[in-house]
Structures are given as C-alpha cells and as structure tokens.
Design a protein around this motif. Structure first.
Motif, short mmCIF file in Angstrom:
data_model
loop_
_atom_site.label_atom_id
_atom_site.label_comp_id
_atom_site.label_asym_id
_atom_site.label_seq_id
_atom_site.Cartn_x
_atom_site.Cartn_y
_atom_site.Cartn_z
N MET A 136 -18.97 0.26 37.12
CA MET A 136 -17.62 0.88 37.22
C MET A 136 -16.95 -0.09 38.70
O MET A 136 -18.30 -0.43 39.41
N SER A 175 -14.23 4.53 44.52
CA SER A 175 -14.42 4.38 42.88
C SER A 175 -12.83 4.57 42.87
O SER A 175 -11.86 4.78 42.95
N ASN A 205 -12.05 5.42 40.07
CA ASN A 205 -11.69 6.54 38.81
C ASN A 205 -10.38 7.33 40.60
O ASN A 205 -9.66 7.65 39.88
N PRO A 228 -16.30 4.00 33.15
CA PRO A 228 -14.77 5.32 33.65
C PRO A 228 -13.58 5.64 32.60
O PRO A 228 -13.50 6.84 31.95
N THR A 229 -13.48 4.66 31.53
CA THR A 229 -12.60 4.35 30.74
C THR A 229 -13.59 4.89 29.48
O THR A 229 -12.70 5.66 28.68
N HIS A 246 -13.51 9.01 29.54
CA HIS A 246 -11.54 9.49 29.15
C HIS A 246 -11.89 9.93 28.17
O HIS A 246 -11.95 10.32 28.44
#
Lengths: 89, 418
Positions: free
Chosen positions: A1, A13, A15, B311-312, B315
């Motif tokens: 990340m 982050s 996100n 994260p992707t 998702h």
C-alpha cells in the motif's frame, strides 16, 4: 500500500486518495489562438515516463484538497508532496 | 519442422522424450532485415507469423528485451470475446474469433481454445436495456448475443448470489455463447514456433536502445546487441510503448498503468462460463486446473511496476464475493500484475506513423489477449502493404485530433479514471 503524506493532514494511506493524473499538463491559455495540436496535447497526449512523475492526487476521504505528488512509476517510491498551488523548483 | 501429432508423441515417448526438436532457435541478430518487430509478446509473434504466412515476408526479426511470452500474453486472464457494440471493435474482434477457432489446427499447437461463453451480468432495468441494445448491435454485425433474464442466468450460474437482500441483485445478463478462454502461453509458443519455422529470427534478451531515422524514414534500430538495419519497423510493446515513443520524440495518447489478476487454489468444476460483474469491474472464469481466475480494475495510477498493491485487489475481490459469495471460502494461490498501454478512448491503435516505415500497434488497455490473432493479422497487413486494412482503419492514431474516438463504454477520455 502507498503511504502519501498529505501536506495538509500528514501521512495517510492510499485508500483515502484518488488519482488525478499527470500534474505537468497545462491547459492552453485563454484569449489566445489555440491550435488543434495544442488541444490534442492537453486533452490526450501524455509522456507517461518510467521514473520520476509529478502527479495530482485528491485527498478525497480527508481534507478533500488536491495535492501534487512526486513519485517513481517504476518503484512506487514517493519523493515529495506539494500543495496544489505550491511552486516547484 | 517436426509436426506435433499423436504419432510423434508416441514415437518420442518410446525414446524417452530425448529427440524432440527445439520449438524455436536462438539466433544472433543479422545485420539487416526487411521488417523488425519490436516486442516478442503475443501480438509481435502473431505479426511475424502473418507477415511470413500471408505476405511471404520472411526476412523478419522479433526483438525482445526479456523472453518471449514473459509480458502480458503470460499475465492475462485468457478471456476471448467479441461482445462489442461499435462496428470498429465488433468487426475486428469477430474476425479474430474466426482465427481463434482455427488456431490450434493452423499452428499445429493445442491452444486449448474453449468457447464456453461469457455472461455480462446486469443489475438494473437500465442495464438490461443497455445490454439489449448492445446485443442487437452485435447481432447486426453477425456476432452471437443472447439476452438472458434472471431465471435463465440462475440456470447457468446457480452459485451466484440470487438472494433477495443483495445490494446489486441480478436482473439478467448478456451472453456471447461463442466467447471463451484459451491457454495463453500456448498462443505465444505456437506463433513463435511457426514463425521460426518460416525463417523469422526470434532474438531474445535484446533491448532496443534507439532508432536510426533520417529524412523522415526509418533506417534501423540500435540495440544492446548491436545496430540492426531495417526497411520497416513495427512497435508492439504494450506497456512499454511510451518508453520507445520517447526515443522517437513522439508523445502518444497513452498512459501506462498497472493491472492485477489472481487465481485461487484449485477446486472441483463449479463454473463453466466466463462471468463479469455488472455493477463494478470484476471478471471470473475457472481454469482447466480448477483455479478460479479473477481480475478487475487497474491500480489507478501510472506505473511500470509489474506488481500490484493490495487495496485494489481487496476492492476487486469484494465485488467478486458480492457476486459469488462462495469465493470468500477459497484461499488465494497467486496474484500478479502487468503493465497496460491505456489509450485515451479505451480502444487500440494499429496505424502508420509520421515516420516512413515505422508502424505502431498499441493501446490495448484491458483487452489485448483476445485481440492477439486479429492484431497480428491486421498489423502484418499494414506493414506489408504500407496501408491499413479496412478492419483496422478505425484504429488510427489521428482519431483523437479529428474527434473520431471509439468510445465503447461511452465514458469519454481517460476511461480508466474512477
């Protein structure tokens, strides 16, 4: 990340951010004759370098400010972040 | 060239598999070629094959920085389809479907083409209407399309979530029964083996460092293994297109982005269709080994790293679990990434350039693998005849400045920005 240091909020982050693309693209100036080629370069054509890339991000789930991020597109290392209106030497 | 058959298999089994011919040679670059193709992926190998087969041009070299098939042709989710609404995309892809159907025979190599059908799920009345329109457009172009209602979808994929309290209920779907999957490595190897047998030099571990252009005409390329003269040069390098364009002082309507895919642990046969989620971007099929093969959105920022970020992936898989809840019970076996040449309207470019003898094949976005044969076929035609074929006439480089975009998704420019 990815961890992006928002110049307003600090380290956050990935996100919380959304991506806005190449920050070096300049809109043709107003009140001037603009050629098709200039529009073309502004709307479509991109250098998309491998290496250092200055790009726009928006801190969407935070302060909602647009910021500039200098990031390496090969290693994903982030070198520096700037406020949107900050001059970059 | 040794022909592969049941007889050659038996013969070689009896001799302990010691006497198979090499599938392709490992030549040193010659001083000069008629055509140099840069990029030894699916599209580059297919282009060389069709140059030799359809146009009898065999003084051809493929220049590959790494090893053939190591890029996107070995990293995709192997989906083959032609379910496009616009004529340019539909006719081009359907021409490709025909080449896919004949490919194993044509290449004497089993590419395991499996026309199992693809279902695009719809989750609203509006989406059903849009699919009816797309399906009708497809049928007008001779492509098979079937509009399915909820019950018909349930019959085909009962493991999807048909309960009443889901956020995106399944209203129905659009199916292209002739779509499917194929073994992607076999496609690269099959084209490589045939191209090699017809005299094409496949030169691996050879990086292109520059181009020789004089008076607006291409003269050759510079590589890590010396200079090579060439009458014509074709660029077929997907995510690395911008890197080579920079060496040519060209700026293209392309950004390089990262796309991930993943497979689960193998399970017993459960899904015999390719299925896409209509309320997001997620697609799934089951491989012959039993793994669930999944993919979806780009990571979303410019990248040349052939590896992704969690994260992707999270998702994308959240969408997968919303569509098929049983996926949450599976362990992940592998995840990986590839770099995509994302064009500004989501459609590819196969065209000549302002440099005489330099040809461009790029901008494949999410859909490069299924286009492999049609891309190679039309690119070979464009190079050999020095003019575009009617199938790739729409995929021009100047369509962005003239306004003739092929905007399949109706999203305008930069279709990948979410």
């Amino acid at each position: 990340m990815l961890h992006i240091k928002c110049p307003h909020c600090g380290m956050r982050s990935q996100n919380e951010f959304s991506y806005g693309g190449d920050a070096t693209v300049k809109r043709p100036e107003l009140n001037k004759e603009v050629t098709d080629q200039e529009w073309d370069n502004f709307v479509y054509n991109r250098v998309s370098p491998r290496g250092k890339h200055l790009e726009l991000w928006q801190h969407l789930s935070g302060c909602r400010q647009w910021i500039k991020v200098e990031r390496d597109t090969a290693t994903h290392e982030i070198f520096r972040t700037y406020k949107a209106n900050e001059e970059i030497a | 060239m040794q022909k592969y058959s049941i007889f050659s298999l038996v013969k070689n089994a009896l001799t302990g598999h010691q006497n198979w011919d090499l599938a392709w040679k490992d030549p040193n670059p010659k001083e000069e070629y008629d055509v140099v193709i840069i990029g030894g992926g699916g599209h580059g190998l297919a282009t060389a094959y069709y140059l030799a087969k359809e146009h009898q041009i065999t003084k051809v070299a493929i220049i590959e920085k790494g090893w053939i098939g190591g890029g996107n042709v070995g990293r995709n989710t192997t989906i083959i389809r032609s379910n496009y609404m616009h004529d340019e995309n539909g006719l081009f892809s359907e021409f490709g479907m025909d080449l896919w159907r004949k490919m194993s025979q044509d290449l004497n190599y089993n590419v395991m083409f499996s026309p199992r059908g693809i279902i695009n799920l719809a989750h609203s009345d509006a989406q059903m209407n849009a699919y009816a329109r797309r399906g009708n457009s497809m049928r007008l172009n001779g492509i098979d399309a079937v509009l399915l209602n909820r019950e018909e979808v349930k019959e085909l994929i009962p493991m999807a979530d048909f309960s009443d309290n889901v956020r995106f209920p399944i209203f129905g779907g659009l199916m292209q029964p002739s779509a499917g999957t194929a073994r992607h490595d076999a496609v690269a190897w099959g084209y490589a083996r045939q191209a090699d047998s017809m005299g094409v030099d496949i030169i691996q571990n050879c990086e292109v460092t520059g181009f020789d252009v004089s008076a607006g005409k291409i003269k050759g390329i510079r590589t890590s293994r010396g200079n090579i003269k060439a009458k014509k040069v074709g660029l077929c390098v997907a995510g690395s297109t911008n890197i080579l364009a920079e060496k040519l002082n060209m700026t293209l309507p392309i950004e390089t982005h990262l796309l991930q895919a993943c497979v689960s642990e193998p399970v017993k046969p459960v899904l015999d269709k390719v299925v896409t989620f209509g309320a997001g971007h997620f697609y799934i099929s089951q491989s012959d080994k039993g793994e669930m093969v999944m993919g979806g959105d780009l990571d979303g920022y410019n990248s040349y790293a052939q590896r992704g970020n969690l994260p992707t992936l999270q998702h994308v898989l959240t969408e997968g679990i919303a569509m098929m809840p049983f996926l949450s019970k599976l362990k992940m076996l592998r995840t990986w990434g590839g770099i995509m040449d994302m064009s500004m309207d989501g459609s590819p470019i196969i065209d000549k350039t302002h440099i005489d003898g330099l040809y461009l094949n790029c901008g494949w976005c999410y859909g490069g693998f299924k286009a492999t044969p049609a891309s190679g076929w039309t690119f070979a035609h464009t190079i050999a005849q020095d003019r575009v074929h009617e199938l790739n006439a729409g995929y021009s480089l100047n369509r962005f400045s003239t306004g003739h975009l092929i905007d399949e998704k109706g999203l305008g420019t930069k279709t990948w920005i979410s």
